[in-house]
Design a protein around this motif. Structure first.
Motif, PDB file in Angstrom:
ATOM      1  N   ARG A 125     -24.648  -0.435  -8.519  1.00  0.00           N
ATOM      2  CA  ARG A 125     -24.579  -1.232  -7.298  1.00  0.00           C
ATOM      3  C   ARG A 125     -23.492  -0.663  -6.382  1.00  0.00           C
ATOM      4  O   ARG A 125     -22.418  -0.293  -6.868  1.00  0.00           O
ATOM      5  CB  ARG A 125     -24.254  -2.693  -7.632  1.00  0.00           C
ATOM      6  CG  ARG A 125     -25.387  -3.473  -8.267  1.00  0.00           C
ATOM      7  CD  ARG A 125     -24.864  -4.776  -8.839  1.00  0.00           C
ATOM      8  NE  ARG A 125     -25.902  -5.656  -9.345  1.00  0.00           N
ATOM      9  CZ  ARG A 125     -26.497  -5.535 -10.532  1.00  0.00           C
ATOM     10  NH1 ARG A 125     -26.150  -4.550 -11.345  1.00  0.00           N
ATOM     11  NH2 ARG A 125     -27.420  -6.402 -10.907  1.00  0.00           N
ATOM     12  N   ARG A 164     -24.804 -13.649 -13.191  1.00  0.00           N
ATOM     13  CA  ARG A 164     -24.087 -12.367 -13.350  1.00  0.00           C
ATOM     14  C   ARG A 164     -22.730 -12.487 -12.663  1.00  0.00           C
ATOM     15  O   ARG A 164     -22.646 -12.795 -11.478  1.00  0.00           O
ATOM     16  CB  ARG A 164     -24.888 -11.210 -12.766  1.00  0.00           C
ATOM     17  CG  ARG A 164     -24.224  -9.850 -12.995  1.00  0.00           C
ATOM     18  CD  ARG A 164     -25.108  -8.695 -12.547  1.00  0.00           C
ATOM     19  NE  ARG A 164     -24.461  -7.410 -12.749  1.00  0.00           N
ATOM     20  CZ  ARG A 164     -23.625  -6.822 -11.868  1.00  0.00           C
ATOM     21  NH1 ARG A 164     -23.364  -7.400 -10.721  1.00  0.00           N
ATOM     22  NH2 ARG A 164     -23.061  -5.668 -12.145  1.00  0.00           N
ATOM     23  N   ASN A 200     -19.006 -16.002  -4.797  1.00  0.00           N
ATOM     24  CA  ASN A 200     -17.789 -15.380  -5.331  1.00  0.00           C
ATOM     25  C   ASN A 200     -16.894 -16.447  -5.939  1.00  0.00           C
ATOM     26  O   ASN A 200     -17.152 -17.652  -5.793  1.00  0.00           O
ATOM     27  CB  ASN A 200     -17.017 -14.676  -4.210  1.00  0.00           C
ATOM     28  CG  ASN A 200     -17.615 -13.307  -3.854  1.00  0.00           C
ATOM     29  OD1 ASN A 200     -18.357 -12.713  -4.628  1.00  0.00           O
ATOM     30  ND2 ASN A 200     -17.288 -12.832  -2.674  1.00  0.00           N
ATOM     31  N   ARG A 416     -26.284 -10.328   5.446  1.00  0.00           N
ATOM     32  CA  ARG A 416     -26.595 -10.243   4.018  1.00  0.00           C
ATOM     33  C   ARG A 416     -28.096 -10.379   3.796  1.00  0.00           C
ATOM     34  O   ARG A 416     -28.649  -9.787   2.872  1.00  0.00           O
ATOM     35  CB  ARG A 416     -25.866 -11.344   3.237  1.00  0.00           C
ATOM     36  CG  ARG A 416     -24.368 -11.200   3.207  1.00  0.00           C
ATOM     37  CD  ARG A 416     -23.734 -12.342   2.409  1.00  0.00           C
ATOM     38  NE  ARG A 416     -23.914 -12.171   0.969  1.00  0.00           N
ATOM     39  CZ  ARG A 416     -23.690 -13.125   0.068  1.00  0.00           C
ATOM     40  NH1 ARG A 416     -23.303 -14.332   0.467  1.00  0.00           N
ATOM     41  NH2 ARG A 416     -23.871 -12.898  -1.223  1.00  0.00           N
ATOM     42  N   SER A 419     -29.326  -6.965   3.828  1.00  0.00           N
ATOM     43  CA  SER A 419     -28.757  -5.910   2.982  1.00  0.00           C
ATOM     44  C   SER A 419     -29.287  -5.874   1.543  1.00  0.00           C
ATOM     45  O   SER A 419     -29.490  -4.807   0.969  1.00  0.00           O
ATOM     46  CB  SER A 419     -27.238  -6.083   2.961  1.00  0.00           C
ATOM     47  OG  SER A 419     -26.623  -5.085   2.209  1.00  0.00           O
ATOM     48  N   TYR A 420     -29.510  -7.039   0.946  1.00  0.00           N
ATOM     49  CA  TYR A 420     -29.761  -7.061  -0.504  1.00  0.00           C
ATOM     50  C   TYR A 420     -31.102  -6.418  -0.868  1.00  0.00           C
ATOM     51  O   TYR A 420     -31.183  -5.594  -1.777  1.00  0.00           O
ATOM     52  CB  TYR A 420     -29.639  -8.493  -1.033  1.00  0.00           C
ATOM     53  CG  TYR A 420     -28.200  -8.958  -1.054  1.00  0.00           C
ATOM     54  CD1 TYR A 420     -27.511  -9.186   0.133  1.00  0.00           C
ATOM     55  CD2 TYR A 420     -27.514  -9.127  -2.240  1.00  0.00           C
ATOM     56  CE1 TYR A 420     -26.181  -9.569   0.126  1.00  0.00           C
ATOM     57  CE2 TYR A 420     -26.182  -9.525  -2.263  1.00  0.00           C
ATOM     58  CZ  TYR A 420     -25.525  -9.739  -1.074  1.00  0.00           C
ATOM     59  OH  TYR A 420     -24.211 -10.112  -1.086  1.00  0.00           O
ATOM     60  N   GLN A 424     -31.621  -2.829  -2.935  1.00  0.00           N
ATOM     61  CA  GLN A 424     -32.349  -2.862  -4.213  1.00  0.00           C
ATOM     62  C   GLN A 424     -33.525  -1.896  -4.207  1.00  0.00           C
ATOM     63  O   GLN A 424     -33.905  -1.369  -5.257  1.00  0.00           O
ATOM     64  CB  GLN A 424     -32.780  -4.300  -4.516  1.00  0.00           C
ATOM     65  CG  GLN A 424     -31.567  -5.110  -5.016  1.00  0.00           C
ATOM     66  CD  GLN A 424     -31.583  -6.566  -4.645  1.00  0.00           C
ATOM     67  OE1 GLN A 424     -32.580  -7.068  -4.127  1.00  0.00           O
ATOM     68  NE2 GLN A 424     -30.494  -7.255  -4.892  1.00  0.00           N
TER      69      GLN A 424
HETATM   70 FE1  HDD Z   1     -22.656  -9.030  -1.342  1.00  0.00          FE
HETATM   71  C1  HDD Z   1     -23.873  -7.625  -4.176  1.00  0.00           C
HETATM   72  C2  HDD Z   1     -21.454 -11.676  -3.176  1.00  0.00           C
HETATM   73  C3  HDD Z   1     -21.118 -10.301   1.469  1.00  0.00           C
HETATM   74  C4  HDD Z   1     -24.055  -6.621   0.491  1.00  0.00           C
HETATM   75  N1  HDD Z   1     -22.651  -9.550  -3.293  1.00  0.00           N
HETATM   76  C5  HDD Z   1     -23.205  -8.827  -4.303  1.00  0.00           C
HETATM   77  C6  HDD Z   1     -23.008  -9.503  -5.543  1.00  0.00           C
HETATM   78  C7  HDD Z   1     -22.330 -10.654  -5.262  1.00  0.00           C
HETATM   79  C8  HDD Z   1     -22.110 -10.674  -3.839  1.00  0.00           C
HETATM   80  C9  HDD Z   1     -21.888 -11.705  -6.250  1.00  0.00           C
HETATM   81  C10 HDD Z   1     -23.448  -9.022  -6.903  1.00  0.00           C
HETATM   82  C11 HDD Z   1     -24.800  -9.548  -7.264  1.00  0.00           C
HETATM   83  C12 HDD Z   1     -25.176  -9.088  -8.642  1.00  0.00           C
HETATM   84  O1  HDD Z   1     -24.504  -9.504  -9.598  1.00  0.00           O
HETATM   85  O2  HDD Z   1     -26.136  -8.329  -8.753  1.00  0.00           O
HETATM   86  N2  HDD Z   1     -21.459 -10.624  -0.960  1.00  0.00           N
HETATM   87  C13 HDD Z   1     -21.172 -11.642  -1.818  1.00  0.00           C
HETATM   88  C14 HDD Z   1     -20.510 -12.712  -1.097  1.00  0.00           C
HETATM   89  C15 HDD Z   1     -20.413 -12.319   0.196  1.00  0.00           C
HETATM   90  C16 HDD Z   1     -21.013 -11.010   0.295  1.00  0.00           C
HETATM   91  C17 HDD Z   1     -20.051 -14.007  -1.731  1.00  0.00           C
HETATM   92  C18 HDD Z   1     -19.830 -13.046   1.366  1.00  0.00           C
HETATM   93  C19 HDD Z   1     -19.745 -14.320   1.447  1.00  0.00           C
HETATM   94  N3  HDD Z   1     -22.562  -8.533   0.606  1.00  0.00           N
HETATM   95  C20 HDD Z   1     -21.912  -9.197   1.616  1.00  0.00           C
HETATM   96  C21 HDD Z   1     -22.228  -8.584   2.882  1.00  0.00           C
HETATM   97  C22 HDD Z   1     -23.075  -7.543   2.612  1.00  0.00           C
HETATM   98  C23 HDD Z   1     -23.262  -7.531   1.183  1.00  0.00           C
HETATM   99  C24 HDD Z   1     -21.702  -9.051   4.225  1.00  0.00           C
HETATM  100  C25 HDD Z   1     -23.720  -6.560   3.536  1.00  0.00           C
HETATM  101  C26 HDD Z   1     -23.858  -6.667   4.811  1.00  0.00           C
HETATM  102  N4  HDD Z   1     -23.699  -7.385  -1.787  1.00  0.00           N
HETATM  103  C27 HDD Z   1     -24.226  -6.567  -0.849  1.00  0.00           C
HETATM  104  C28 HDD Z   1     -25.146  -5.507  -1.433  1.00  0.00           C
HETATM  105  C29 HDD Z   1     -25.112  -5.844  -2.951  1.00  0.00           C
HETATM  106  C30 HDD Z   1     -24.148  -7.020  -2.992  1.00  0.00           C
HETATM  107  C31 HDD Z   1     -24.807  -4.118  -1.019  1.00  0.00           C
HETATM  108  C32 HDD Z   1     -24.785  -4.706  -3.912  1.00  0.00           C
HETATM  109  C33 HDD Z   1     -25.817  -4.736  -4.969  1.00  0.00           C
HETATM  110  C34 HDD Z   1     -26.772  -5.723  -4.533  1.00  0.00           C
HETATM  111  O3  HDD Z   1     -26.377  -6.286  -3.373  1.00  0.00           O
HETATM  112  O4  HDD Z   1     -27.817  -6.010  -5.104  1.00  0.00           O
HETATM  113  O5  HDD Z   1     -26.435  -5.651  -0.913  1.00  0.00           O
END
Ligand code: HDD
Length: 741
Positions: A125, A164, A200, A416, A419-420, A424
């Motif tokens: 990730r 997770r 979080n 968000r 992004s997710y 993926q």
């Molecule tokens: Fe995120 C993963 C939580 C803002 C882009 N995020 C990810 C995971 C968590 C969070 C717990 C791990 C999920 C897992 O266990 O597979 N993220 C947050 C929280 C945010 C936050 C609580 C703000 C309140 N995230 C955030 C923003 C972006 C992302 C603003 C992009 C614009 N986050 C991602 C990602 C991830 C990710 C790059 C990495 C792997 C995945 O998603 O599947 O898309």
């Protein structure tokens, strides 16, 4: 067939040896083989899952395995086969032209084995790479039914979940106990579709707009030239960004507090961070923030423990979660909501509550202003069977919503939502990762998505489009009232396209001050220590100076303490927001249950085994975990571990380390350098110590009968009654630090 093939290969080898004339192998005489450990020879089928591995995918909270579990396991029959199911007779040698000759390209088993291995890794990730997961169940108490029509909130409804936990910055193999935010992502496999609450352990975020996410992560990740430091924010680029992009100050303050180094995933709060919009059966809406409240309370490591663990047991949190579940000490959290009216305030602005902009993800709402109302309880009750299949391949998405739960215009959440899925597709190799067992909804799926990389479904019908008549109009559309992703009627004010933020997003300091002011003195000391450490790791003087100036906007005394620690001049005094405090934010001064705590029991060769056994049993009976620490491994009081009078040793003097134990019971004091370190660390980290040994033996540790958090007892039966009140407060914060370490 396998044996015949081997004979042919052997013959070919012999012939080749003769033809090339090379080697010292005598034709017909097998080459001597190195001695090998013997394997059992009776064929048996694949082993059944261990009891704690009941969470096979698909998972059932009742433990009933569904029909395709065996298929998902991909391990059938008792013989080793190729991927095509052909039995393999030898997997230790590749085919060669002669015993000493070159390897043959025709060896499919060799090529298949190595080719698959070459492709075993997938990209980690981009953030949250390091994680640990577990299966469980969420049971609603019905309290949310009046504000949300989602079926999973109906009274008594049980929904399977997978959670997770993760760190944010570190790579997949990094240490668990680094100072960082922790991810707390929950997938609810509801009957109405999957809902993901991707949160979080900290209720505020570094940035207000998703467009800044690549910036903050680039700044937090290791430096691009040397790729250090790993998994931490104690470096120039992070503090460069945060001191320049001041909306990150509140989240940085939470990270520098004890929240940044949790004791265990089981002892962490979770937050949905954003404000969500709920819709009830009557179509009325309310705004909410989601909270997870751990039954074991909120606890943290002290900084030295976190550092020791990163070397001694980098898997501390992962191990702790898996061990607790395997032992049946299932971790639980209440899910709660803070509810805010979905109305406009006196200035005609929507999504505001007591002057707090609910669309600003750098702000939280103190519980004293809006109480957290419990709407259900989650229990994690099964470990994954296979880390890769489940914990690594699970894919969360804040846009996975069910009828009754909707998003808001928080610009971080909006980004968000893009992004997710996007990440993926590259991480999981194409658009069909939703078909992986861990990602499959438990509700029926009938989409019109087709084909693509790694498609495993045999779709039937000819009309994956709508409207159609060829497939009889299938699949049908839901009624207007029972679909998900239904837009709640919202008035968007006559809008112009802008790249901007509302004025209410301009306050970057008042909530950092609120958080800091709500801490006890000990917690404030930890915060000052954390800033001093992190900035002390920066090389650039101007970054340190700038961040200290930022702290002056939060609390001048804090800024001066940190500046002093860094050897910098005190920053000028600037106005600081006048704020209320929120006692709910402090972790100290409250009492928590002791269930699931780890109690070290330190013994010597001379210890009374019956007393140790009684003590161990008493700890068990009180729902805690005893770990007997002895000079050597094996057993005490006999060699038969099943004997009622025998005690099994859990840790030796060499394998133990204080970070694991919440309290220590000294049955007898060893004369050993390793256990001296154990006692001095337990002392320094202000953990409870009970001793059956006379207190005067501890004089070298600076420990007396009056030392807070230390109890000296005469008999084993007196230990737990004396220890439990100490465990309830987690640490003896009033214990003075030792004069010398
Ligand atoms: Fe995120 C993963 C939580 C803002 C882009 N995020 C990810 C995971 C968590 C969070 C717990 C791990 C999920 C897992 O266990 O597979 N993220 C947050 C929280 C945010 C936050 C609580 C703000 C309140 N995230 C955030 C923003 C972006 C992302 C603003 C992009 C614009 N986050 C991602 C990602 C991830 C990710 C790059 C990495 C792997 C995945 O998603 O599947 O898309």
């Amino acid at each position: 067939a396998g044996a015949a093939a081997k004979k042919v290969a052997d013959a070919a080898g012999t012939l080749a040896d003769q033809v090339i004339g090379g080697g010292d192998v005598v034709p017909g005489v097998p080459a001597p083989k190195p001695p090998s450990l013997e394997e059992p020879t009776d064929p048996t089928g694949p082993l059944p899952p261990k009891p704690d591995q009941k969470g096979a995918t698909p998972f059932s909270p009742t433990g009933a395995e569904s029909a395709d579990t065996e298929d998902a396991a991909r391990q059938q029959g008792e013989f080793l086969t190729t991927a095509q199911g052909a039995r393999v007779a030898d997997t230790d040698h590749s085919q060669k032209a002669g015993r000493r000759g070159p390897t043959l390209l025709q060896d499919h088993h060799l090529r298949e084995k190595i080719t698959h291995f070459d492709h075993e890794r997938i990209p980690e990730r981009v953030v949250h790479a390091r994680g640990a997961g577990a299966h469980g169940v969420f049971e609603a108490n019905g309290a949310a039914a009046s504000v949300c029509r989602a079926g999973l909130f109906a009274q008594g409804a049980q929904t399977e979940v997978f959670v997770r936990f993760s760190t944010v910055l570190g790579s997949r193999g990094s240490a668990d106990t680094v100072r960082d935010t922790r991810g707390f992502a929950t997938k609810f496999y509801s009957e109405e579709g999957t809902w993901d609450l991707v949160g979080n352990n900290i209720p505020v975020f570094f940035i207000q707009d998703a467009i800044k996410f690549p910036d903050v992560i680039h700044a937090g990740k290791p430096h691009p030239d040397r790729e250090i430091p790993q998994a931490q924010s104690a470096h120039d680029t992070f503090w460069d960004f945060v001191s320049l992009h001041t909306e990150g100050q509140a989240h940085a303050m939470w990270n520098m507090s004890d929240r940044g180094i949790p004791r265990s995933y089981r002892m962490m709060e979770g937050f949905g961070v954003h404000t969500f919009r709920l819709i009830n059966a009557a179509g009325e809406t309310n705004l909410v923030k989601f909270h997870w409240k751990p039954h074991l309370g909120v606890h943290s490591l002290v900084w030295e423990e976190a550092q020791i663990a990163a070397g001694m047991d980098p898997d501390l949190h992962r191990r702790d979660l898996a061990d607790a579940i395997e032992a049946g000490a299932f971790p639980k959290w209440d899910l709660g909501i803070q509810v805010f009216p979905d109305t406009v305030d006196s200035n005609g602005v929507s999504e505001m509550f007591h002057g707090i902009d609910l669309l600003d993800p750098t702000k939280f709402v103190p519980e004293e202003l809006a109480p957290v109302q419990v709407i259900g309880t989650m229990t994690l009750n099964a470990n994954p069977k296979n880390y890769f299949a489940e914990t690594e391949q699970i894919a969360f998405h804040p846009g996975h919503l069910v009828p009754g739960i909707d998003v808001t215009n928080d610009p971080l959440l909006q980004g968000r939502l893009f992004s997710y899925l996007d990440t993926q597709i590259s991480r999981l190799g194409g658009p069909n990762f939703g078909q992986l067992p861990i990602n499959r909804p438990h509700a029926p799926v009938n989409d019109m998505l087709r084909d693509g990389m790694h498609q495993t479904a045999d779709h039937v019908g000819v009309a994956p489009y709508k409207p159609n008549s060829l497939d009889g109009g299938c699949p049908f559309l839901a009624g207007a009232d029972d679909g998900a992703l239904v837009e709640v009627a919202q008035h968007i004010a006559d809008a112009q396209v802008v790249r901007d933020a509302p004025a209410t997003f301009d306050d970057h300091y008042s909530q950092a001050t609120l958080f800091y002011n709500s801490m006890t003195e000990v917690e404030k000391e930890h915060i000052a220590g954390a800033y001093t450490f992190e900035l002390g790791k920066c090389y650039e003087e101007n970054i340190k100076v700038r961040q200290v100036e930022q702290l002056a906007h939060i609390d001048h005394d804090l800024a001066v303490t940190v500046a002093t620690g860094l050897g910098l001049p005190a920053p000028a005094k600037v106005p600081v927001a006048e704020v209320v405090t929120s006692p709910a934010l402090s972790q100290i001064g409250r009492e928590w249950p002791s269930d699931g705590r780890l109690i070290g029991i330190l013994v010597t060769e001379a210890s009374d085994v019956a007393a140790v056994k009684a003590l161990e049993q008493a700890v068990f009976d009180d729902d805690m975990v005893p770990l007997v620490i002895a000079p050597t491994g094996g057993t005490l009081g006999g060699s038969d571990a099943d004997d009622a009078e025998t005690v099994t040793v859990s840790r030796t003097y060499r394998t133990q380390r204080s970070i694991e134990f919440d309290a220590l019971v000294v049955v007898d004091l060893p004369a050993d350098a390793n256990t001296d370190v154990l006692i001095s660390e337990m002392f320094r980290h202000k953990k409870a110590i009970a001793s059956l040994a006379p207190v005067d033996q501890f004089v070298d540790f600076g420990l007396t009968a009056d030392t807070p958090g230390v109890v000296v007892v005469d008999e084993a039966a007196g230990v737990l009654p004396a220890l439990k009140p100490l465990l309830a407060t987690h640490r003896a914060w009033d214990r003075p630090d030792p004069a010398r370490v």
